[in-house]
Design an enzyme around this catalytic site. Sequence first.
Site, mmCIF file in Angstrom:
data_model
loop_
_atom_site.group_PDB
_atom_site.id
_atom_site.type_symbol
_atom_site.label_atom_id
_atom_site.label_comp_id
_atom_site.label_asym_id
_atom_site.label_seq_id
_atom_site.Cartn_x
_atom_site.Cartn_y
_atom_site.Cartn_z
ATOM 1 N N ALA A 122 0.833 -1.208 -0.062
ATOM 2 C CA ALA A 122 0.073 -0.056 0.002
ATOM 3 C C ALA A 122 0.743 1.448 0.143
ATOM 4 O O ALA A 122 0.322 2.462 0.068
ATOM 5 C CB ALA A 122 -0.715 -0.054 1.098
ATOM 6 N N ASN A 180 1.302 -4.507 7.641
ATOM 7 C CA ASN A 180 2.191 -4.990 6.510
ATOM 8 C C ASN A 180 3.200 -3.796 5.968
ATOM 9 O O ASN A 180 4.347 -4.116 5.721
ATOM 10 C CB ASN A 180 1.467 -5.649 5.463
ATOM 11 C CG ASN A 180 0.928 -6.964 5.589
ATOM 12 O OD1 ASN A 180 1.675 -7.464 6.656
ATOM 13 N ND2 ASN A 180 0.205 -7.514 4.836
ATOM 14 N N HIS A 210 -0.743 6.933 4.305
ATOM 15 C CA HIS A 210 0.264 6.786 4.956
ATOM 16 C C HIS A 210 1.207 7.876 4.788
ATOM 17 O O HIS A 210 1.620 8.064 3.636
ATOM 18 C CB HIS A 210 1.020 5.438 4.287
ATOM 19 C CG HIS A 210 0.018 4.170 4.684
ATOM 20 N ND1 HIS A 210 -0.071 3.549 5.512
ATOM 21 C CD2 HIS A 210 -0.814 3.486 3.498
ATOM 22 C CE1 HIS A 210 -1.092 2.588 5.335
ATOM 23 N NE2 HIS A 210 -1.297 2.361 4.252
#
Length: 259
Positions: A122, A180, A210
């Site tokens: 991601a 992850n 993020h």
Amino acid sequence: MNIGLIGAGAIANFLLQQLGENEQNGLCINSVYVRNKEKYEGLEQQFGITLFTELDAFLASDIDLVVEAATIEAVQKLVPTILKQKPVVLISIGALADEPLLQQLNELAIQYNHELYLPSGAIGGLDLLQNANALGTVKEVSLTTRKPAHSLIDQEINEAQVIFEGTARDAIRKFPKNMNVSIVLALASIGFDKTKVRLVADPHIDQNIHQVDIIGNFGEATFIIKNNPLPQNAKTSYLAAMSILGTLQRINDKLIIGG
């Protein structure tokens, strides 16, 4: 290249749809390993694949590479055996926070000459991070992840709350389905215990956001990724699914960009 797939969840279905409906550099999924064949038997007719519930039979089928799209537990149980026979694309990267398992898989990959691919998932910028740390001079790596509050906590909140702050190792232990990203960052740079992680539950957003901050002798870098959910499953990042497809597409490329 014939691909064997472990799992039949959201990401597995995304790959089946993309590789079944579109010509993708000669990539083809023809074998899928599942625990419950009856539950997924409709996939055989829909995508023209064969379902397997026995690992040996799955590995003996006409496949060149295995994509793990299941769980951390599947990595622990299955991947050591698979790496002895096939290259592996690993999606449940959080399993590698278990350093004995990481060492075992690395040694098996070397011993049996089979690659272990770790998609970026991601986030992005791993090439920058690895290059910046080529001389081991990255000093700080930190990740701040903001997710919709309902995806992280049960109670209703009105304002954003920090629900975790610590190392990447502890982040994946406490949030095995959500962190992850922290593990792949740690593996690409300064390790599980030096990579700092902050997880925020935010009731005002509908994306996973993020922010990665890097400091080293090269200078400084910050990048922010705002992930839309996978249309087929709101709990899965669209970019995470596409990163696996991108990894598969690049495996056979002779023109290598970045890295």
